[in-house]
Write a protein that holds these residues in place. Structure first.
Motif, PDB file in Angstrom:
ATOM      1  N   SER A 112     -39.507  17.196   3.191  1.00 28.41           N
ATOM      2  CA  SER A 112     -38.178  17.513   2.683  1.00 28.41           C
ATOM      3  C   SER A 112     -37.365  18.237   3.767  1.00 28.41           C
ATOM      4  O   SER A 112     -37.932  18.885   4.652  1.00 28.41           O
ATOM      5  N   GLN A 114     -35.779  20.886   3.332  1.00 27.25           N
ATOM      6  CA  GLN A 114     -36.087  22.314   3.178  1.00 27.25           C
ATOM      7  C   GLN A 114     -37.328  22.672   3.987  1.00 27.25           C
ATOM      8  O   GLN A 114     -37.396  23.738   4.590  1.00 27.25           O
ATOM      9  N   SER A 117     -36.431  23.024   7.542  1.00 28.52           N
ATOM     10  CA  SER A 117     -35.784  24.330   7.779  1.00 28.52           C
ATOM     11  C   SER A 117     -36.815  25.441   7.890  1.00 28.52           C
ATOM     12  O   SER A 117     -36.676  26.349   8.701  1.00 28.52           O
ATOM     13  N   GLN A 118     -37.861  25.370   7.081  1.00 21.61           N
ATOM     14  CA  GLN A 118     -38.913  26.390   7.144  1.00 21.61           C
ATOM     15  C   GLN A 118     -39.694  26.297   8.444  1.00 21.61           C
ATOM     16  O   GLN A 118     -40.119  27.308   8.995  1.00 21.61           O
TER      17      GLN A 118
END
Length: 154
Positions: A112, A114, A117-118
């Motif tokens: 994903s 997200q 981004s992590q």
């Protein structure tokens, strides 16, 4: 500090605790084996409690080896997971460095956005924003008053 090795062997009413160089006592379960061994050692050896107790349970029927192998496999899996996490963070950083967008990196790695981004290295240090105080007013105070407030203050 002295260490006493205790071999715990299962029997019908609990565990026999064979304490190297001291003797044998019993416990109902493994959870209380250390306490029982300590009490016995203190009584038989006139020890003051300043010693270590190393409980080594023995089940037999191949279960001891099976348990050791399973624990080793868990440790190896944890190490592999840490190595994989390091690798994926490095790859995400390199892909972002090569000019791919976060969405493209996510599609390429089948994760994903997200997660990208992590995993992406943070280029900017986070600097806390300063609180803004405008003409001595508390910034938490709403700028416009509600109808109820206007009627009360009129």
């Amino acid at each position: 500090m002295k260490t006493y090795t205790v071999t715990a062997k299962r029997w019908a009413r609990g565990w026999e605790l064979h304490i190297d160089g001291v003797g044998v006592t019993q416990s109902h379960g493994l959870t209380d084996a250390e306490e029982m061994a300590r009490d016995y050692i203190e009584m038989m050896e006139d020890e003051s409690g300043m010693f270590e107790v190393d409980i080594k349970p023995e089940i037999g029927d191949g279960l001891d080896a099976a348990a050791r192998n399973a624990l080793r496999a868990v440790q190896e899996a944890e190490q592999a997971q840490k190595a994989a996490a390091t690798q994926i963070r490095e790859v995400v950083g390199k892909l972002k460095g090569a000019g791919l967008t976060g969405a493209d990196v996510a599609a390429y790695l089948k994760v994903s956005p997200q997660r990208v981004s992590q995993l992406a290295p943070n280029k900017q240090a986070t600097v806390p924003k300063a609180r803004q105080v405008v003409s001595g007013k508390n910034p938490a105070t709403p700028k416009s008053k509600s109808k109820a407030n206007r009627q009360v203050s009129a």
